[in-house]
Write a protein that holds these residues in place. Structure first.
Motif, short mmCIF file in Angstrom:
data_model
loop_
_atom_site.label_atom_id
_atom_site.label_comp_id
_atom_site.label_asym_id
_atom_site.label_seq_id
_atom_site.Cartn_x
_atom_site.Cartn_y
_atom_site.Cartn_z
N TYR A 177 46.56 43.19 49.31
CA TYR A 177 47.07 42.98 47.95
C TYR A 177 48.17 41.93 47.96
CZ TYR A 177 44.58 47.30 47.17
OH TYR A 177 43.59 48.25 47.11
N CYS A 178 48.13 41.05 46.98
CA CYS A 178 49.12 40.00 46.84
C CYS A 178 50.30 40.51 46.02
CB CYS A 178 48.48 38.80 46.15
SG CYS A 178 49.54 37.35 46.09
N ARG A 230 50.63 44.56 42.02
CA ARG A 230 49.99 43.78 43.08
C ARG A 230 48.51 43.58 42.73
NH1 ARG A 230 52.31 47.08 48.34
NH2 ARG A 230 54.51 46.59 47.99
N ILE A 231 47.97 42.48 43.21
CA ILE A 231 46.59 42.11 42.89
C ILE A 231 45.76 42.05 44.18
CG2 ILE A 231 45.14 40.30 41.86
CD1 ILE A 231 47.00 41.76 39.86
N VAL A 239 43.24 40.76 46.91
CA VAL A 239 42.90 39.40 47.34
C VAL A 239 41.64 39.45 48.18
CG1 VAL A 239 43.68 37.35 48.58
CG2 VAL A 239 45.35 38.79 47.42
N ASN A 294 41.89 32.06 49.75
CA ASN A 294 41.43 33.02 48.75
C ASN A 294 40.12 32.53 48.13
OD1 ASN A 294 43.27 31.03 47.54
ND2 ASN A 294 43.03 32.15 45.62
N ASP A 305 40.26 33.39 42.13
CA ASP A 305 41.59 33.27 41.55
C ASP A 305 42.35 34.58 41.72
OD1 ASP A 305 40.90 30.74 40.64
OD2 ASP A 305 40.65 31.36 38.54
N ILE A 306 43.65 34.48 41.93
CA ILE A 306 44.53 35.65 41.97
C ILE A 306 45.38 35.57 40.71
CG2 ILE A 306 46.35 36.85 43.23
CD1 ILE A 306 45.39 35.25 45.75
N GLU A 307 45.09 36.42 39.73
CA GLU A 307 45.78 36.37 38.44
C GLU A 307 46.59 37.64 38.23
OE1 GLU A 307 43.80 34.93 34.87
OE2 GLU A 307 42.09 34.39 36.13
N LYS A 362 49.48 32.61 38.50
CA LYS A 362 48.09 32.52 38.95
C LYS A 362 48.02 31.64 40.19
CE LYS A 362 43.60 30.70 37.53
NZ LYS A 362 42.84 30.09 36.44
N ARG A 405 41.68 29.72 43.08
CA ARG A 405 40.79 29.87 44.23
C ARG A 405 41.03 28.72 45.21
NH1 ARG A 405 35.40 27.85 45.10
NH2 ARG A 405 35.59 26.94 43.05
#
Length: 111
Positions: free
Chosen positions: A20-21, A36-37, A39, A51, A54-56, A100, A103
């Motif tokens: 998790y990011c 946390r998001i 990944v 990655n 996308d990590i939003e 954000k 990718r």
């Protein structure tokens, strides 16, 4: 460390389990709207991953401050920090802002 070994370490530590990011300033952001998001990474190649999506993060409903570090944890809350890096640009996240990572922009390389 040989490339094959680097790829194995990356696969075991970042791909074979969910990571998790997290966003940090002096410590991890603490806010009602923050979380946390998960990944997902590409397969390791030449001792690096990036990655694959996308990590939003959620839209901030509070001031999160200046994001000076990006970290990876092995758990959605608590857990162990397994990686930490510095973004190319420090971004201030205020009310109605969103962080954000597109990718391919989070690159983790073993040297």
């Amino acid at each position: 460390m040989q490339v094959v070994e680097k790829n194995r370490v990356l696969k075991e530590s970042l791909i074979s389990r969910q990571v998790y990011c997290a966003l940090e300033n002096t410590k991890e952001v603490v806010a009602f709207s923050y979380k946390r998001i998960p990944v997902y990474f590409t397969e390791p190649m030449n001792g690096q991953v990036q990655n694959s999506m996308d990590i939003e993060f959620p839209i901030a409903k509070e001031d999160w401050g200046n994001i000076t570090k990006i970290s990876l944890y092995d758990s959605l809350t608590g857990g162990n920090k397994i990686w930490e890096g510095t973004p190319e640009v420090v971004k201030s996240i205020g009310v109605a802002s969103q962080y954000k990572i597109p990718r391919g922009y989070m690159i983790i390389r073993l040297r």
